[in-house]
Design an enzyme around this catalytic site. Structure first.
Site, mmCIF file in Angstrom:
data_model
loop_
_atom_site.group_PDB
_atom_site.id
_atom_site.type_symbol
_atom_site.label_atom_id
_atom_site.label_comp_id
_atom_site.label_asym_id
_atom_site.label_seq_id
_atom_site.Cartn_x
_atom_site.Cartn_y
_atom_site.Cartn_z
ATOM 1 N N ASP A 92 37.493 59.109 48.386
ATOM 2 C CA ASP A 92 37.610 58.155 49.388
ATOM 3 C C ASP A 92 36.175 57.920 50.294
ATOM 4 O O ASP A 92 35.824 58.771 50.941
ATOM 5 C CB ASP A 92 38.917 58.509 50.486
ATOM 6 N N SER A 171 29.367 41.953 51.751
ATOM 7 C CA SER A 171 30.414 40.694 51.837
ATOM 8 C C SER A 171 29.650 39.162 52.270
ATOM 9 O O SER A 171 28.711 39.304 52.993
ATOM 10 C CB SER A 171 31.211 40.913 52.913
ATOM 11 N N TYR A 184 33.863 40.332 60.584
ATOM 12 C CA TYR A 184 32.642 39.924 60.183
ATOM 13 C C TYR A 184 31.999 39.067 61.308
ATOM 14 O O TYR A 184 30.722 38.995 61.539
ATOM 15 C CB TYR A 184 32.413 39.053 58.904
#
Length: 190
Positions: A92, A171, A184
């Site tokens: 993770d 992204s 974002y």
């Protein structure tokens, strides 16, 4: 009027002959620098699945995912494309210790680290004004931001010694905002 034509007929070709070499030298120099850059930095991985492109270039892979079982198919395809040695690590990236673990496992298995590709990301489709509990969005920052930071911090000493690279896959939300993906950008209502 005829004297102006005579002057231009004489001066323009002369000026052109003088300016072309002067302007051509910087142009050719820039083209030379760009071709050297292209030869040295020939990695064009745009629009390609990164793991498979690395395999095509002869890389040995260490694949990391929080759900280790998701990587089996990727590892098998990488092996079929020619990578003789692919390892799968469950980690993770939002946890510091897991990031240290995947870097250590990679080093123990391969003996070196040449590239680190940070491409883990999650999102939550909700407008900022609808978030009542900020703790609901902290996992996004933990994975998308801190996940890249933690892995990079543990990899840097090994990447320095191998003259390796860090690749960060970001992204498209930063430059092509999609409604309801407010982590974002923030949409302000007037």
């Amino acid at each position: 009027m005829s004297s102006i034509h005579k002057l231009l007929n004489f001066s323009l070709p002369l000026i052109t002959l003088i300016l072309i070499p002067i302007l051509m030298l910087p142009y050719l120099f820039v083209k030379l620098l760009l071709s050297v850059k292209k030869a040295v930095c020939s990695e064009n991985l745009a629009r390609k699945q990164l793991a498979y492109e690395y395999v095509r270039r002869g890389a040995l892979l260490s694949l990391v995912d929080i759900r280790k079982d998701n990587l089996g198919a990727v590892a098998n395809k990488a092996r079929s494309l020619g990578s003789p040695n692919v390892i799968i690590i469950g980690a993770d990236v939002s946890k510091v210790q897991d990031c240290k673990q995947f870097v250590d496992e990679t080093l123990n298995h391969f003996g070196r680290l040449d590239h680190l590709v940070n491409n883990a990301g999650i999102c939550r489709g909700e407008a900022v004004e609808n978030v009542d509990d900020v703790s609901l969005v902290t996992p996004i920052m933990d994975v998308n931001f801190w996940g890249a930071v933690y892995g990079t911090l543990f990899a840097i000493p090994h990447l320095k010694s191998s003259k390796g690279k860090v690749v960060v896959v970001a992204s498209a939300g930063g430059w092509f905002p999609v409604p309801r993906f407010s982590i974002y950008y923030v949409r302000v209502r007037h």
